[in-house]
Design a protein around this motif. Sequence first.
Motif, PDB file in Angstrom:
ATOM      1  N   GLU A  39       1.537   6.783   2.609  1.00 12.01           N
ATOM      2  CA  GLU A  39       1.431   8.198   2.675  1.00 12.01           C
ATOM      3  C   GLU A  39      -0.071   8.620   2.343  1.00 12.01           C
ATOM      4  N   MET A  40      -0.946   7.670   1.795  1.00 11.48           N
ATOM      5  CA  MET A  40      -2.089   8.103   1.223  1.00 11.48           C
ATOM      6  C   MET A  40      -3.172   7.539   2.216  1.00 11.48           C
ATOM      7  N   GLU A  66      -7.750   6.819  -1.022  1.00 11.08           N
ATOM      8  CA  GLU A  66      -7.016   7.244  -2.109  1.00 11.08           C
ATOM      9  C   GLU A  66      -6.329   5.874  -2.652  1.00 11.08           C
ATOM     10  N   ASN A  67      -5.873   4.995  -1.727  1.00 10.34           N
ATOM     11  CA  ASN A  67      -5.182   3.950  -2.455  1.00 10.34           C
ATOM     12  C   ASN A  67      -6.534   3.075  -3.249  1.00 10.34           C
ATOM     13  N   GLU A 103      -8.838   4.435  -4.933  1.00  8.65           N
ATOM     14  CA  GLU A 103      -9.288   5.118  -5.810  1.00  8.65           C
ATOM     15  C   GLU A 103      -8.132   5.213  -6.997  1.00  8.65           C
ATOM     16  N   LEU A 104      -7.017   5.205  -6.637  1.00  6.13           N
ATOM     17  CA  LEU A 104      -5.918   4.911  -7.711  1.00  6.13           C
ATOM     18  C   LEU A 104      -5.664   3.409  -8.248  1.00  6.13           C
ATOM     19  N   HIS A 105      -6.307   2.625  -7.575  1.00  6.14           N
ATOM     20  CA  HIS A 105      -6.281   1.196  -7.922  1.00  6.14           C
ATOM     21  C   HIS A 105      -7.427   0.920  -8.935  1.00  6.14           C
ATOM     22  N   LEU A 153       0.891  -1.202  -0.073  1.00  3.59           N
ATOM     23  CA  LEU A 153      -0.010   0.005   0.029  1.00  3.59           C
ATOM     24  C   LEU A 153       0.805   1.203  -0.143  1.00  3.59           C
ATOM     25  N   ASP A 154       0.261   2.308  -0.305  1.00  2.00           N
ATOM     26  CA  ASP A 154       0.782   3.477  -0.236  1.00  2.00           C
ATOM     27  C   ASP A 154       0.769   4.023   0.923  1.00  2.00           C
ATOM     28  N   PHE A 162      -4.943   7.942   7.015  1.00  2.00           N
ATOM     29  CA  PHE A 162      -3.864   7.493   6.234  1.00  2.00           C
ATOM     30  C   PHE A 162      -3.522   6.133   6.741  1.00  2.00           C
TER      31      PHE A 162
END
Lengths: 274, 252
Positions: free
Chosen positions: A100-101, A105-106, A108-110, A97-98, A141
Amino acid sequence: MSTPDRETSAGLVIEVRELVKKFGDFSAVNGVSFEVSGGTIFGFLGPNGAGKTTIIKMLTTVLRPTSGSIRVNGYDPLSEQRQVRSSFGIVFQDPSLDSEMTALENLELHGVLYGIPSGARKQRTETLLKLVELWDRRKEFVKNFSGGMKRRLEIARALLHEPRIVFLDEPTIGLDPQTRNHIWQYIKTLNAEQQITVFFTTHYMDEADRVADEIAIIDHGVIVSRGTPGAIKAGTQSGSLEDAFIALTGQTIRVEEASSIDRMRTLGKAWGRR
Amino acid sequence: MGPQMRVIYILCLRQIKRYMRARARIIGSLGQPLLFLLAMGFGFGPIFRKAGGGNYIQFLAPGIVIMGILFTAVFSGIEIIWDRQFGFLKETLVAPVSRLNIALGRTLGGAVVAFIQGLVVLVFCLIAGFRIEVAALLPVALLAMFISAVLFSAIGMALGSVLEDMQAFPLIMNFLVMPLFFLSGALFPMKGLPEPLMFAMRADPVTYGVDSLRGTLGRASLFGVGTDLIVLGAIATMLVSIGAYLFSRIEL
Ligand SMILES: Nc1ncnc2c1ncn2[C@@H]1O[C@H](COP(=O)(O)OP(=O)(O)OP(=O)(O)O)[C@@H](O)[C@H]1O
Ligand SMILES: [Mg+2]
Protein backbone atom coordinates in the motif's frame (compact mmCIF):
# COMPACT_ATOMS: atom_id res chain seq x y z
CA MET A 1 23.78 2.79 13.65
CA SER A 2 26.44 0.48 12.29
CA THR A 3 27.86 -2.08 14.65
CA PRO A 4 31.54 -2.94 14.58
CA ASP A 5 32.39 -6.42 13.42
CA ARG A 6 33.46 -8.56 16.31
CA GLU A 7 36.81 -10.23 15.75
CA THR A 8 36.40 -13.91 15.15
CA SER A 9 39.49 -16.09 15.24
CA ALA A 10 39.30 -17.56 11.77
CA GLY A 11 37.50 -14.70 10.02
CA LEU A 12 34.22 -16.57 10.25
CA VAL A 13 31.12 -14.49 9.72
CA ILE A 14 28.60 -17.23 10.47
CA GLU A 15 29.21 -20.09 12.90
CA VAL A 16 26.54 -22.66 13.63
CA ARG A 17 27.00 -25.53 16.11
CA GLU A 18 24.65 -28.46 16.62
CA LEU A 19 21.63 -26.40 15.71
CA VAL A 20 18.25 -28.05 16.37
CA LYS A 21 14.74 -26.77 15.77
CA LYS A 22 11.73 -28.83 16.70
CA PHE A 23 8.12 -27.98 15.88
CA GLY A 24 6.29 -30.22 18.30
CA ASP A 25 7.73 -33.69 17.74
CA PHE A 26 8.98 -32.90 14.27
CA SER A 27 12.65 -31.92 13.89
CA ALA A 28 12.87 -29.43 11.04
CA VAL A 29 16.57 -28.88 11.77
CA ASN A 30 18.35 -31.80 13.30
CA GLY A 31 21.86 -30.99 14.53
CA VAL A 32 23.37 -28.76 11.87
CA SER A 33 26.90 -27.34 12.10
CA PHE A 34 28.67 -25.19 9.54
CA GLU A 35 30.62 -21.99 9.19
CA VAL A 36 30.90 -19.32 6.52
CA SER A 37 34.06 -17.27 6.15
CA GLY A 38 33.85 -13.54 5.60
CA GLY A 39 33.61 -12.37 2.01
CA THR A 40 32.43 -15.65 0.49
CA ILE A 41 29.31 -16.47 -1.49
CA PHE A 42 27.72 -19.41 0.26
CA GLY A 43 24.98 -21.44 -1.39
CA PHE A 44 22.56 -23.39 0.78
CA LEU A 45 20.78 -26.05 -1.26
CA GLY A 46 18.21 -28.67 -0.41
CA PRO A 47 14.84 -30.11 -1.44
CA ASN A 48 11.57 -28.49 -0.37
CA GLY A 49 11.11 -28.70 3.38
CA ALA A 50 14.78 -29.50 4.02
CA GLY A 51 15.02 -26.77 6.66
CA LYS A 52 16.77 -23.95 4.78
CA THR A 53 14.32 -21.19 5.61
CA THR A 54 14.04 -22.39 9.20
CA ILE A 55 17.82 -22.05 9.61
CA ILE A 56 17.81 -18.58 8.04
CA LYS A 57 15.06 -17.53 10.45
CA MET A 58 17.17 -18.63 13.40
CA LEU A 59 20.26 -16.87 12.04
CA THR A 60 18.27 -13.67 11.59
CA THR A 61 16.79 -13.51 15.13
CA VAL A 62 13.16 -14.18 14.24
CA LEU A 63 12.97 -17.79 15.44
CA ARG A 64 14.38 -19.25 18.65
CA PRO A 65 16.38 -22.47 18.24
CA THR A 66 15.46 -25.51 20.31
CA SER A 67 19.16 -26.01 21.01
CA GLY A 68 22.59 -25.31 19.59
CA SER A 69 24.63 -22.17 19.21
CA ILE A 70 24.87 -19.50 16.53
CA ARG A 71 27.23 -16.60 15.88
CA VAL A 72 26.50 -14.03 13.20
CA ASN A 73 29.21 -11.43 12.64
CA GLY A 74 30.51 -12.62 16.01
CA TYR A 75 27.27 -11.95 17.86
CA ASP A 76 24.63 -14.21 19.37
CA PRO A 77 21.16 -13.83 17.76
CA LEU A 78 19.52 -14.70 21.08
CA SER A 79 21.25 -12.26 23.40
CA GLU A 80 22.73 -9.65 21.04
CA GLN A 81 19.83 -9.16 18.69
CA ARG A 82 20.48 -5.54 17.84
CA GLN A 83 24.09 -6.14 16.81
CA VAL A 84 23.13 -9.17 14.75
CA ARG A 85 20.26 -7.32 13.10
CA SER A 86 22.36 -4.39 12.02
CA SER A 87 24.94 -6.79 10.53
CA PHE A 88 22.72 -8.27 7.85
CA GLY A 89 20.27 -7.47 5.10
CA ILE A 90 17.71 -10.03 4.01
CA VAL A 91 15.49 -10.95 1.11
CA PHE A 92 12.89 -13.31 2.52
CA GLN A 93 11.50 -16.22 0.58
CA ASP A 94 7.99 -14.75 0.86
CA PRO A 95 7.05 -11.16 -0.01
CA SER A 96 7.77 -8.56 2.66
CA LEU A 97 7.01 -5.18 1.10
CA ASP A 98 4.21 -2.87 2.13
CA SER A 99 2.16 -2.94 -1.05
CA GLU A 100 0.00 0.00 0.00
CA MET A 101 3.04 2.25 -0.11
CA THR A 102 5.27 3.42 -2.94
CA ALA A 103 8.70 2.01 -3.72
CA LEU A 104 10.29 5.15 -2.31
CA GLU A 105 8.24 5.02 0.90
CA ASN A 106 9.27 1.41 1.44
CA LEU A 107 12.93 2.35 1.17
CA GLU A 108 12.49 5.44 3.32
CA LEU A 109 10.93 3.40 6.10
CA HIS A 110 13.78 0.91 5.87
CA GLY A 111 16.33 3.72 6.03
CA VAL A 112 14.77 5.13 9.18
CA LEU A 113 14.51 1.70 10.82
CA TYR A 114 18.22 1.19 10.18
CA GLY A 115 19.18 4.67 11.32
CA ILE A 116 20.70 5.81 8.01
CA PRO A 117 21.18 9.61 7.95
CA SER A 118 18.78 11.15 5.45
CA GLY A 119 21.43 12.48 3.04
CA ALA A 120 23.09 9.10 2.68
CA ARG A 121 19.71 7.42 2.50
CA LYS A 122 18.56 9.54 -0.45
CA GLN A 123 21.78 9.05 -2.33
CA ARG A 124 21.89 5.28 -1.78
CA THR A 125 18.20 4.97 -2.60
CA GLU A 126 18.81 6.59 -5.96
CA THR A 127 21.86 4.44 -6.74
CA LEU A 128 20.11 1.21 -5.80
CA LEU A 129 16.81 2.01 -7.52
CA LYS A 130 18.68 2.87 -10.70
CA LEU A 131 20.62 -0.34 -10.40
CA VAL A 132 17.48 -2.47 -10.18
CA GLU A 133 15.87 -0.28 -12.84
CA LEU A 134 13.01 0.99 -10.72
CA TRP A 135 14.05 4.62 -10.41
CA ASP A 136 11.47 5.77 -12.96
CA ARG A 137 8.72 4.01 -11.05
CA ARG A 138 9.77 4.99 -7.55
CA LYS A 139 6.56 6.90 -6.86
CA GLU A 140 4.25 4.07 -7.83
CA PHE A 141 2.48 1.84 -5.35
CA VAL A 142 4.14 -1.51 -4.88
CA LYS A 143 0.78 -3.25 -5.36
CA ASN A 144 0.96 -2.24 -9.02
CA PHE A 145 4.39 -3.84 -9.51
CA SER A 146 4.97 -7.16 -11.24
CA GLY A 147 6.47 -10.04 -9.26
CA GLY A 148 9.91 -9.39 -10.68
CA MET A 149 9.77 -5.68 -9.88
CA LYS A 150 8.81 -6.45 -6.29
CA ARG A 151 11.71 -8.86 -5.98
CA ARG A 152 14.15 -6.27 -7.35
CA LEU A 153 12.87 -3.72 -4.90
CA GLU A 154 13.35 -6.15 -2.02
CA ILE A 155 16.93 -6.73 -3.11
CA ALA A 156 17.59 -2.99 -3.28
CA ARG A 157 16.09 -2.61 0.18
CA ALA A 158 18.23 -5.40 1.65
CA LEU A 159 21.36 -3.57 0.50
CA LEU A 160 20.32 -0.05 1.49
CA HIS A 161 22.04 -0.04 4.87
CA GLU A 162 25.28 -1.56 3.52
CA PRO A 163 25.14 -4.76 5.56
CA ARG A 164 28.16 -7.04 6.13
CA ILE A 165 26.08 -10.09 5.27
CA VAL A 166 23.11 -10.57 2.98
CA PHE A 167 20.71 -13.47 3.33
CA LEU A 168 18.92 -14.21 0.08
CA ASP A 169 16.25 -16.88 0.46
CA GLU A 170 15.45 -17.86 -3.13
CA PRO A 171 16.05 -14.31 -4.37
CA THR A 172 15.58 -15.13 -8.04
CA ILE A 173 12.33 -17.05 -7.69
CA GLY A 174 9.92 -15.97 -10.42
CA LEU A 175 12.45 -13.79 -12.26
CA ASP A 176 13.21 -13.97 -15.96
CA PRO A 177 16.72 -15.02 -17.04
CA GLN A 178 17.75 -11.45 -17.90
CA THR A 179 16.88 -10.14 -14.46
CA ARG A 180 18.46 -13.13 -12.76
CA ASN A 181 21.74 -12.60 -14.54
CA HIS A 182 21.62 -8.92 -13.84
CA ILE A 183 21.04 -9.40 -10.14
CA TRP A 184 23.71 -12.04 -9.71
CA GLN A 185 26.15 -9.86 -11.62
CA TYR A 186 25.51 -7.08 -9.16
CA ILE A 187 25.74 -9.31 -6.12
CA LYS A 188 29.05 -10.72 -7.33
CA THR A 189 30.41 -7.24 -7.90
CA LEU A 190 29.32 -6.17 -4.46
CA ASN A 191 30.90 -9.26 -2.96
CA ALA A 192 34.16 -8.64 -4.82
CA GLU A 193 34.39 -4.93 -4.16
CA GLN A 194 33.09 -4.67 -0.62
CA GLN A 195 33.68 -8.19 0.70
CA ILE A 196 30.03 -8.58 1.59
CA THR A 197 29.26 -12.14 2.63
CA VAL A 198 26.38 -13.63 0.67
CA PHE A 199 24.30 -16.48 2.07
CA PHE A 200 21.72 -17.67 -0.44
CA THR A 201 19.34 -20.51 -1.18
CA THR A 202 18.03 -21.48 -4.59
CA HIS A 203 16.49 -24.36 -6.46
CA TYR A 204 18.33 -23.39 -9.66
CA MET A 205 21.40 -25.61 -9.57
CA ASP A 206 23.10 -23.93 -12.52
CA GLU A 207 22.82 -20.63 -10.69
CA ALA A 208 24.41 -22.07 -7.57
CA ASP A 209 27.14 -23.68 -9.63
CA ARG A 210 27.97 -20.38 -11.28
CA VAL A 211 27.98 -18.02 -8.33
CA ALA A 212 28.74 -19.95 -5.14
CA ASP A 213 32.26 -20.22 -3.74
CA GLU A 214 31.00 -22.87 -1.40
CA ILE A 215 27.91 -24.99 -1.08
CA ALA A 216 26.17 -26.96 1.64
CA ILE A 217 23.45 -29.42 0.75
CA ILE A 218 20.86 -30.08 3.41
CA ASP A 219 18.17 -32.74 3.50
CA HIS A 220 15.70 -33.65 6.26
CA GLY A 221 17.32 -31.14 8.58
CA VAL A 222 20.89 -32.43 8.29
CA ILE A 223 23.78 -31.39 6.08
CA VAL A 224 24.59 -34.19 3.64
CA SER A 225 27.41 -32.57 1.70
CA ARG A 226 29.69 -29.61 1.92
CA GLY A 227 32.38 -28.09 -0.33
CA THR A 228 33.06 -26.13 -3.50
CA PRO A 229 30.72 -26.86 -6.42
CA GLY A 230 33.61 -28.63 -8.12
CA ALA A 231 34.36 -30.81 -5.12
CA ILE A 232 30.71 -31.78 -4.70
CA LYS A 233 30.44 -32.78 -8.35
CA ALA A 234 33.70 -34.72 -8.14
CA GLY A 235 32.65 -36.44 -4.91
CA THR A 236 29.54 -37.85 -6.58
CA GLN A 237 31.13 -38.32 -9.98
CA SER A 238 28.45 -36.11 -11.52
CA GLY A 239 28.75 -33.93 -14.58
CA SER A 240 26.45 -31.23 -13.24
CA LEU A 241 25.51 -29.92 -9.84
CA GLU A 242 21.94 -31.01 -10.54
CA ASP A 243 23.06 -34.63 -10.93
CA ALA A 244 25.14 -34.35 -7.78
CA PHE A 245 22.15 -32.91 -5.92
CA ILE A 246 19.92 -35.78 -6.98
CA ALA A 247 22.61 -38.33 -6.17
CA LEU A 248 22.84 -36.88 -2.67
CA THR A 249 19.19 -36.26 -1.89
CA GLY A 250 17.43 -39.00 -3.87
CA GLN A 251 14.54 -39.02 -6.32
CA THR A 252 11.56 -38.75 -3.97
CA ILE A 253 9.41 -35.64 -3.97
CA ARG A 254 9.08 -34.09 -0.52
CA VAL A 255 5.39 -33.65 -0.06
CA GLU A 256 4.16 -36.19 2.44
CA GLU A 257 5.44 -34.70 5.69
CA ALA A 258 4.95 -31.15 4.56
CA SER A 259 1.29 -31.70 3.78
CA SER A 260 0.39 -33.31 7.10
CA ILE A 261 2.23 -30.57 8.92
CA ASP A 262 0.53 -27.93 6.84
CA ARG A 263 -2.79 -29.31 7.98
CA MET A 264 -1.74 -29.10 11.60
CA ARG A 265 -0.47 -25.59 11.06
CA THR A 266 -3.75 -24.42 9.60
CA LEU A 267 -5.60 -25.86 12.57
CA GLY A 268 -3.27 -24.36 15.10
CA LYS A 269 -3.04 -21.04 13.35
CA ALA A 270 -6.26 -19.39 14.43
CA TRP A 271 -5.24 -19.65 18.05
CA GLY A 272 -1.54 -19.08 17.75
CA ARG A 273 1.17 -21.64 18.29
CA ARG A 274 2.86 -20.46 21.45
CA MET B 1 14.39 13.98 16.58
CA GLY B 2 16.50 11.14 17.96
CA PRO B 3 16.70 7.92 15.95
CA GLN B 4 14.34 6.11 18.36
CA MET B 5 11.73 8.84 18.03
CA ARG B 6 12.09 8.77 14.26
CA VAL B 7 11.30 5.05 14.26
CA ILE B 8 8.14 5.60 16.29
CA TYR B 9 7.22 8.55 14.10
CA ILE B 10 7.65 6.82 10.74
CA LEU B 11 5.67 3.75 11.81
CA CYS B 12 2.94 6.00 13.11
CA LEU B 13 3.01 7.95 9.84
CA ARG B 14 2.76 4.74 7.86
CA GLN B 15 -0.48 3.86 9.57
CA ILE B 16 -1.94 7.32 9.01
CA LYS B 17 -1.02 7.22 5.32
CA ARG B 18 -2.54 3.80 4.89
CA TYR B 19 -5.73 4.98 6.54
CA MET B 20 -5.98 8.16 4.49
CA ARG B 21 -5.46 6.18 1.30
CA ALA B 22 -8.10 3.59 2.06
CA ARG B 23 -11.16 5.70 1.40
CA ALA B 24 -13.46 2.70 1.32
CA ARG B 25 -12.30 1.82 4.80
CA ILE B 26 -12.97 5.31 6.16
CA ILE B 27 -16.48 5.30 4.78
CA GLY B 28 -17.04 1.71 5.88
CA SER B 29 -16.02 2.34 9.45
CA LEU B 30 -18.08 5.56 9.57
CA GLY B 31 -21.14 3.67 8.43
CA GLN B 32 -21.60 1.67 11.60
CA PRO B 33 -21.59 4.53 14.15
CA LEU B 34 -23.74 6.67 11.89
CA LEU B 35 -26.23 3.86 11.48
CA PHE B 36 -26.42 3.50 15.26
CA LEU B 37 -26.74 7.25 15.70
CA LEU B 38 -29.61 7.54 13.26
CA ALA B 39 -31.45 4.29 13.97
CA MET B 40 -31.15 4.45 17.75
CA GLY B 41 -31.21 8.22 18.05
CA PHE B 42 -34.32 8.82 16.06
CA GLY B 43 -35.95 5.45 16.77
CA PHE B 44 -35.62 5.43 20.56
CA GLY B 45 -35.68 9.19 21.08
CA PRO B 46 -39.43 9.48 21.81
CA ILE B 47 -39.47 6.49 24.21
CA PHE B 48 -36.40 7.77 26.02
CA ARG B 49 -37.98 11.16 26.48
CA LYS B 50 -41.26 9.64 27.72
CA ALA B 51 -39.36 7.55 30.25
CA GLY B 52 -37.89 10.76 31.65
CA GLY B 53 -34.38 10.30 30.21
CA GLY B 54 -34.33 13.66 28.42
CA ASN B 55 -32.90 14.17 24.96
CA TYR B 56 -31.66 10.80 23.67
CA ILE B 57 -29.26 12.18 21.04
CA GLN B 58 -27.65 14.17 23.83
CA PHE B 59 -27.25 10.92 25.80
CA LEU B 60 -26.25 8.77 22.85
CA ALA B 61 -23.70 10.90 20.98
CA PRO B 62 -20.73 10.39 23.37
CA GLY B 63 -21.24 6.63 23.13
CA ILE B 64 -21.33 6.80 19.34
CA VAL B 65 -18.10 8.82 19.23
CA ILE B 66 -16.44 6.17 21.42
CA MET B 67 -17.87 3.49 19.16
CA GLY B 68 -16.17 5.07 16.16
CA ILE B 69 -12.89 5.20 18.07
CA LEU B 70 -13.21 1.67 19.45
CA PHE B 71 -13.82 -0.08 16.15
CA THR B 72 -11.20 1.85 14.21
CA ALA B 73 -8.56 1.47 16.91
CA VAL B 74 -9.01 -2.27 17.43
CA PHE B 75 -9.05 -2.73 13.67
CA SER B 76 -5.81 -0.77 13.27
CA GLY B 77 -4.13 -2.80 15.98
CA ILE B 78 -5.25 -6.00 14.37
CA GLU B 79 -3.67 -4.90 11.11
CA ILE B 80 -0.64 -6.80 12.43
CA ILE B 81 -2.43 -9.93 11.28
CA TRP B 82 -2.63 -8.44 7.77
CA ASP B 83 1.00 -7.41 7.89
CA ARG B 84 1.90 -10.91 8.96
CA GLN B 85 -0.13 -12.46 6.16
CA PHE B 86 1.12 -10.09 3.47
CA GLY B 87 4.65 -10.27 4.80
CA PHE B 88 5.55 -6.73 5.79
CA LEU B 89 5.75 -7.66 9.47
CA LYS B 90 9.03 -9.50 8.78
CA GLU B 91 10.67 -6.29 7.63
CA THR B 92 10.06 -4.66 11.01
CA LEU B 93 10.96 -7.75 13.03
CA VAL B 94 14.52 -7.98 11.65
CA ALA B 95 15.22 -4.25 11.98
CA PRO B 96 17.87 -3.26 14.55
CA VAL B 97 15.47 -1.31 16.73
CA SER B 98 13.84 -2.36 19.94
CA ARG B 99 10.52 -4.09 19.42
CA LEU B 100 9.15 -1.85 22.13
CA ASN B 101 9.57 1.16 19.86
CA ILE B 102 8.01 -0.66 16.93
CA ALA B 103 5.07 -1.61 19.11
CA LEU B 104 4.75 1.97 20.39
CA GLY B 105 4.82 3.36 16.85
CA ARG B 106 2.13 1.00 15.74
CA THR B 107 -0.07 1.58 18.79
CA LEU B 108 0.25 5.33 18.44
CA GLY B 109 -0.46 5.18 14.70
CA GLY B 110 -3.62 3.21 15.31
CA ALA B 111 -4.62 5.64 18.05
CA VAL B 112 -4.15 8.73 15.86
CA VAL B 113 -6.20 7.17 13.09
CA ALA B 114 -8.97 6.23 15.53
CA PHE B 115 -8.88 9.69 17.09
CA ILE B 116 -9.40 11.30 13.66
CA GLN B 117 -12.26 8.90 13.06
CA GLY B 118 -13.76 9.92 16.43
CA LEU B 119 -13.57 13.59 15.43
CA VAL B 120 -15.41 12.88 12.19
CA VAL B 121 -18.11 10.99 14.08
CA LEU B 122 -18.39 13.89 16.53
CA VAL B 123 -18.98 16.28 13.64
CA PHE B 124 -21.74 14.03 12.34
CA CYS B 125 -23.31 13.95 15.80
CA LEU B 126 -23.32 17.74 15.84
CA ILE B 127 -25.05 17.73 12.48
CA ALA B 128 -27.62 15.26 13.82
CA GLY B 129 -28.53 17.68 16.61
CA PHE B 130 -26.05 17.01 19.39
CA ARG B 131 -25.02 20.09 21.39
CA ILE B 132 -21.75 20.48 23.29
CA GLU B 133 -22.81 21.95 26.61
CA VAL B 134 -19.58 23.38 28.02
CA ALA B 135 -17.31 24.51 25.20
CA ALA B 136 -14.44 25.09 27.64
CA LEU B 137 -14.31 21.37 28.39
CA LEU B 138 -13.75 20.42 24.74
CA PRO B 139 -9.95 20.07 25.15
CA VAL B 140 -10.53 17.62 28.02
CA ALA B 141 -12.98 15.72 25.84
CA LEU B 142 -10.36 15.49 23.10
CA LEU B 143 -7.82 14.23 25.63
CA ALA B 144 -10.27 11.58 26.79
CA MET B 145 -10.89 10.56 23.18
CA PHE B 146 -7.18 10.23 22.57
CA ILE B 147 -6.47 8.18 25.70
CA SER B 148 -9.38 5.91 24.80
CA ALA B 149 -7.94 5.55 21.29
CA VAL B 150 -4.55 4.50 22.72
CA LEU B 151 -6.25 1.99 25.01
CA PHE B 152 -8.32 0.38 22.24
CA SER B 153 -5.41 0.39 19.82
CA ALA B 154 -3.33 -1.45 22.44
CA ILE B 155 -6.08 -4.08 22.74
CA GLY B 156 -5.81 -4.59 18.98
CA MET B 157 -2.00 -4.80 19.16
CA ALA B 158 -2.12 -7.42 21.90
CA LEU B 159 -4.63 -9.53 19.97
CA GLY B 160 -2.85 -9.07 16.65
CA SER B 161 0.39 -10.25 18.23
CA VAL B 162 -0.99 -13.59 19.42
CA LEU B 163 -3.46 -14.37 16.63
CA GLU B 164 -1.96 -15.45 13.36
CA ASP B 165 -4.86 -15.75 11.05
CA MET B 166 -7.38 -13.38 9.53
CA GLN B 167 -10.04 -15.98 10.25
CA ALA B 168 -9.87 -14.95 13.88
CA PHE B 169 -10.96 -11.45 12.97
CA PRO B 170 -14.77 -11.88 12.97
CA LEU B 171 -14.40 -13.81 16.20
CA ILE B 172 -12.80 -10.81 17.86
CA MET B 173 -15.34 -8.39 16.48
CA ASN B 174 -18.34 -10.46 17.55
CA PHE B 175 -17.15 -11.88 20.84
CA LEU B 176 -14.98 -9.09 22.17
CA VAL B 177 -15.47 -5.70 20.57
CA MET B 178 -19.26 -5.82 20.24
CA PRO B 179 -19.78 -6.99 23.85
CA LEU B 180 -17.35 -4.34 25.10
CA PHE B 181 -19.40 -1.77 23.26
CA PHE B 182 -22.80 -2.96 24.45
CA LEU B 183 -21.60 -3.23 28.05
CA SER B 184 -20.24 0.30 28.05
CA GLY B 185 -23.54 2.01 28.70
CA ALA B 186 -23.22 3.77 25.37
CA LEU B 187 -26.80 2.97 24.43
CA PHE B 188 -28.66 2.86 27.75
CA PRO B 189 -28.14 4.42 31.19
CA MET B 190 -26.46 2.38 33.95
CA LYS B 191 -29.42 2.66 36.24
CA GLY B 192 -31.59 0.06 37.90
CA LEU B 193 -29.88 -2.83 36.09
CA PRO B 194 -29.26 -6.29 37.63
CA GLU B 195 -26.11 -6.30 39.77
CA PRO B 196 -24.09 -8.81 37.63
CA LEU B 197 -24.69 -6.61 34.60
CA MET B 198 -23.67 -3.50 36.51
CA PHE B 199 -20.52 -5.30 37.61
CA ALA B 200 -19.64 -6.27 34.03
CA MET B 201 -20.24 -2.72 32.92
CA ARG B 202 -17.95 -1.34 35.60
CA ALA B 203 -15.25 -3.81 34.54
CA ASP B 204 -15.46 -2.72 30.91
CA PRO B 205 -12.83 -0.07 30.09
CA VAL B 206 -15.02 1.30 27.29
CA THR B 207 -17.50 2.40 29.98
CA TYR B 208 -15.01 4.97 31.27
CA GLY B 209 -14.39 6.31 27.78
CA VAL B 210 -18.12 6.84 27.27
CA ASP B 211 -18.54 8.31 30.74
CA SER B 212 -15.65 10.73 30.32
CA LEU B 213 -17.23 12.09 27.15
CA ARG B 214 -20.63 12.36 28.80
CA GLY B 215 -18.96 14.43 31.49
CA THR B 216 -17.05 16.71 29.14
CA LEU B 217 -19.29 17.07 26.10
CA GLY B 218 -22.41 16.96 28.28
CA ARG B 219 -22.79 17.19 32.05
CA ALA B 220 -23.81 13.69 32.96
CA SER B 221 -20.73 11.83 34.13
CA LEU B 222 -21.44 8.95 36.48
CA PHE B 223 -17.99 8.44 37.96
CA GLY B 224 -16.59 11.92 37.51
CA VAL B 225 -14.31 12.92 34.65
CA GLY B 226 -11.21 12.84 36.85
CA THR B 227 -11.83 9.22 37.86
CA ASP B 228 -12.60 8.30 34.26
CA LEU B 229 -9.33 9.76 33.01
CA ILE B 230 -7.29 8.07 35.74
CA VAL B 231 -8.91 4.69 35.05
CA LEU B 232 -8.47 5.10 31.29
CA GLY B 233 -4.86 6.21 31.68
CA ALA B 234 -4.01 3.32 34.01
CA ILE B 235 -5.65 0.67 31.82
CA ALA B 236 -4.09 2.18 28.69
CA THR B 237 -0.62 2.06 30.25
CA MET B 238 -1.15 -1.53 31.29
CA LEU B 239 -2.49 -2.63 27.89
CA VAL B 240 0.24 -0.81 25.95
CA SER B 241 2.80 -2.69 28.07
CA ILE B 242 1.06 -6.01 27.48
CA GLY B 243 0.71 -5.28 23.77
CA ALA B 244 4.37 -4.34 23.48
CA TYR B 245 5.43 -7.42 25.43
CA LEU B 246 3.37 -9.77 23.26
CA PHE B 247 4.64 -8.03 20.15
CA SER B 248 8.23 -8.45 21.27
CA ARG B 249 7.69 -12.20 21.54
CA ILE B 250 6.46 -12.70 17.97
CA GLU B 251 8.34 -15.35 16.03
CA LEU B 252 8.03 -16.11 12.34
N1 LIG C 1 6.21 -22.76 12.06
C1 LIG C 1 6.26 -24.05 11.71
N2 LIG C 1 5.51 -24.96 12.33
C2 LIG C 1 5.56 -26.28 11.99
N3 LIG C 1 6.36 -26.76 11.04
C3 LIG C 1 7.14 -25.89 10.35
C4 LIG C 1 7.13 -24.49 10.66
N4 LIG C 1 8.00 -23.88 9.83
C5 LIG C 1 8.54 -24.84 9.08
N5 LIG C 1 8.01 -26.06 9.37
C6 LIG C 1 8.38 -27.33 8.74
O1 LIG C 1 9.78 -27.45 8.79
C7 LIG C 1 10.30 -28.05 7.62
C8 LIG C 1 11.37 -27.17 7.02
O2 LIG C 1 10.76 -26.03 6.44
P1 LIG C 1 11.60 -24.90 5.71
O3 LIG C 1 10.65 -23.82 5.37
O4 LIG C 1 12.77 -24.56 6.52
O5 LIG C 1 12.06 -25.66 4.39
P2 LIG C 1 12.92 -25.10 3.17
O6 LIG C 1 14.16 -25.90 3.12
O7 LIG C 1 13.05 -23.63 3.26
O8 LIG C 1 11.98 -25.52 1.94
P3 LIG C 1 11.63 -24.73 0.58
O9 LIG C 1 12.74 -25.03 -0.36
O10 LIG C 1 10.36 -25.38 0.13
O11 LIG C 1 11.49 -23.30 0.91
C9 LIG C 1 9.09 -28.30 6.72
O12 LIG C 1 8.69 -29.64 6.85
C10 LIG C 1 8.03 -27.37 7.27
O13 LIG C 1 6.75 -27.88 7.05
MG1 LIG D 1 12.45 -22.06 2.18
